[in-house]
Design an enzyme around this catalytic site. Structure first.
Site, PDB file in Angstrom:
ATOM      1  N   SER A 117       0.854  -1.181   0.000  1.00  0.00           N
ATOM      2  CA  SER A 117       0.000   0.000   0.000  1.00  0.00           C
ATOM      3  C   SER A 117       0.890   1.231   0.000  1.00  0.00           C
ATOM      4  O   SER A 117       1.729   1.410   0.892  1.00  0.00           O
ATOM      5  CB  SER A 117      -0.916   0.013   1.225  1.00  0.00           C
ATOM      6  OG  SER A 117      -1.863   1.062   1.133  1.00  0.00           O
ATOM      7  N   CYS A 154      -7.102   0.922  11.335  1.00  0.00           N
ATOM      8  CA  CYS A 154      -8.306   0.287  10.788  1.00  0.00           C
ATOM      9  C   CYS A 154      -9.241  -0.209  11.883  1.00  0.00           C
ATOM     10  O   CYS A 154     -10.394  -0.536  11.618  1.00  0.00           O
ATOM     11  CB  CYS A 154      -7.919  -0.873   9.872  1.00  0.00           C
ATOM     12  SG  CYS A 154      -7.039  -0.335   8.394  1.00  0.00           S
TER      13      CYS A 154
END
Length: 382
Positions: free
Chosen positions: A201, A325
Site C-alpha cells: 500500500s 483500521c
C-alpha cells in the site's frame, strides 16, 4: 502550540515531494484513460506500464505479475478470497494464517469461514513470533493457501518469511504475505523469499493513499474479485489510477534507495525512546527484536489508552493505540491479546511509529510529555 510531533507512521506517511511532482502531470496534462486508443489514452497507458515495470524491478518480479489495487485492504481480500475460489475449484478448503494478522486479512478469513472454509489461526509466542515448524505442522492435503503478515502493524515484529516461504514451496502450497508495513524498511525479493502473493500500500512508504499492489506469481489461479472491464489483464476491472500507480512506483524506488540509512537513523531514536519510556512506572514493552526500526508499542496498566492519546494530542503529539483500521472499535487490541496480555494491559497500550523527520529535540519533548501524561492520568483515575 509547539510543532507537531508525528509518531504514527504505521497509520500513514506524508507524500514525498519527489513523488508528488512525479504524479502531478497525470492529474492535469496527461489525464487520459489508459483504455482509450487515442494519443492521450496511449500516454496514460505507457505511464501505467512503466510504473508496473518499476514496481516489478523493486520486487524482483515480472511486470505481468504486478496488479494495481486500491490499497492494502483490497490486496489482502483479493489474495485470500481469490485463492479460496481457486481452492474450491480444486476441492481444497483449508487456509492457514495467524491470530495477529491485520484486520483486512482476519475479516476476510471470518467471511470465508461462513462460506465453508476451514481456517487455522496459528498462535504466536509472548514476543509475537511464529515458528516455521508451526506452519508446516498445520498443513494438510486440503490447504490451498498460507497467509502470514511480514511485519506486524502494531508491534513491528518481523516473521521469518523466507523460511515459511521455503516450506510452502516445498509442499507446493501458495504463500501470501501482507508486506504493507515492511515495504521501505525490509528486503522484498519474491524469488529469494519464496513468495507467491504479496500486498503493498503506497501511503505506508511515502506514496499517495488509495493505491496499492498485489503481486501474484505467474500461473497462479487467482480468481478476480472486481468484475466489469478487462483492465489489469482481465483480473481487476475498473479504470486504473494512473497518477497513483506512478506515485507508488516512485515512492517504492525512493524508499529502497535510502533504506539502510533511514533504518539506522530511525532505530537509534526508537531505541533511545524505548530506554526512557520503558523505565516509567509499570511500563510493559510489547514485542521484541527483530522488529521494524520505527515501531515501539508500550502498555501502561491502569491508564486508558484513548485518554492517553487525547492528552498527547492536546500537547501536539500524534500517536495511536494500535491499527488505524480498528480505531473506534472500543475493543482491546487482538494483537496484544494474542501475546497473552490481559484486557487491562491491552487497553492501556500506546503505539509510537516514528519516521526520519523526528528530531532529538522531539524525542526529548515526547518523553517529558509522557511523564506528565501518566502522572496526570493515574492521579485522575477513579
Amino acid at each position: 502550540m509547539p510543532n507537531l510531533i508525528y509518531a504514527d507512521h504505521a497509520a500513514t506517511t506524508p507524500v514525498r515531494q519527489e513523488v508528488l511532482q512525479a504524479m502531478l502531470p497525470y492529474f492535469s496534462q496527461q489525464y487520459g484513460n489508459p483504455s482509450s486508443l487515442y494519443r492521450l489514452g496511449r500516454q496514460a497507458k505507457a505511464a501505467l506500464e512503466q510504473a508496473r515495470e518499476r514496481v516489478a524491478h523493486c520486487l524482483n518480479a515480472s511486470p505481468e505479475e504486478i496488479f494495481f489495487t486500491s490499497g492494502g485492504s483490497e490486496g489482502d481480500n483479493w489474495a485470500v478470497m481469490g485463492m479460496a475460489l481457486a481452492g474450491k475449484a480444486q476441492g481444497k478448503h483449508h487456509l492457514i494464517t495467524t491470530a495477529m494478522e491485520h484486520p483486512a486479512l482476519l475479516e476476510s478469513c471470518k467471511f470465508l469461514e461462513k462460506q465453508g472454509i476451514r481456517v487455522s489461526y496459528l498462535p504466536v509466542n509472548s514476543s509475537g513470533f511464529l515458528a516455521p515448524e508451526q506452519v508446516e505442522a498445520a498443513m494438510d492435503q486440503d490447504t490451498f493457501l498460507v497467509s502470514i503478515l511480514y511485519a506486524n502493524n502494531e508491534i513491528g515484529t518481523i516473521q521469518p518469511i523466507p523460511d515459511i516461504g521455503a516450506i510452502c514451496r516445498k509442499k507446493g502450497i501458495p504463500f501470501h504475505t501482507d508486506a504493507v508495513q515492511a515495504a521501505g524498511w525490509l528486503p522484498m525479493d519474491v524469488q529469494a523469499q519464496h513468495i507467491h502473493l504479496l500486498t503493498l500500500s503506497a501511503h505506508k512508504f511515502g506514496g499517495p493513499k488509495g493505491v496499492g499492489v498485489l503481486y501474484c506469481q505467474k500461473g497462479l489461479p487467482l480468481h478476480p474479485l472486481i468484475h466489469g472491464g478487462k483492465q489489469e489483464t482481465g483480473r481487476r476491472a475498473g479504470t486504473e489510477n494512473v497518477a497513483g500507480a506512478v506515485g507508488l512506483a516512485a515512492a517504492l524506488e525512493l524508499a529502497q534507495q535510502d533504506q539502510a540509512l533511514r533504518c539506522r537513523n530511525v532505530s537509534e531514536k526508537r531505541n533511545w525512546l524505548e530506554q526512557k519510556l520503558s523505565a516509567l512506572p509499570d511500563c510493559i514493552v510489547n514485542g521484541a527484536e527483530p522488529r521494524l526500526p520505527g515501531h515501539l508499542n508500550l502498555s501502561f496498566p491502569g491508564v486508558e489508552g484513548e485518554s492517553l492519546l487525547l492528552y498527547l494530542d492536546a500537547q501536539g503529539i500524534a500517536a495511536s493505540s494500535g491499527s488505524a483500521c480498528s480505531s473506534g472499535s472500543g475493543k482491546p487490541s487482538h494483537v496484544l491479546l494474542a501475546l497473552g496480555r490481559s484486557e487491562n494491559e491491552a487497553k492501556g497500550s500506546l503505539r509510537l511509529t516514528i519516521g526520519e523527520e523526528l528530531s532529538w529535540e522531539d524525542c526529548r519533548r515526547l518523553v517529558k510529555v509522557m511523564e506528565s501524561a501518566l502522572e496526570f492520568l493515574r492521579f485522575d483515575a477513579p
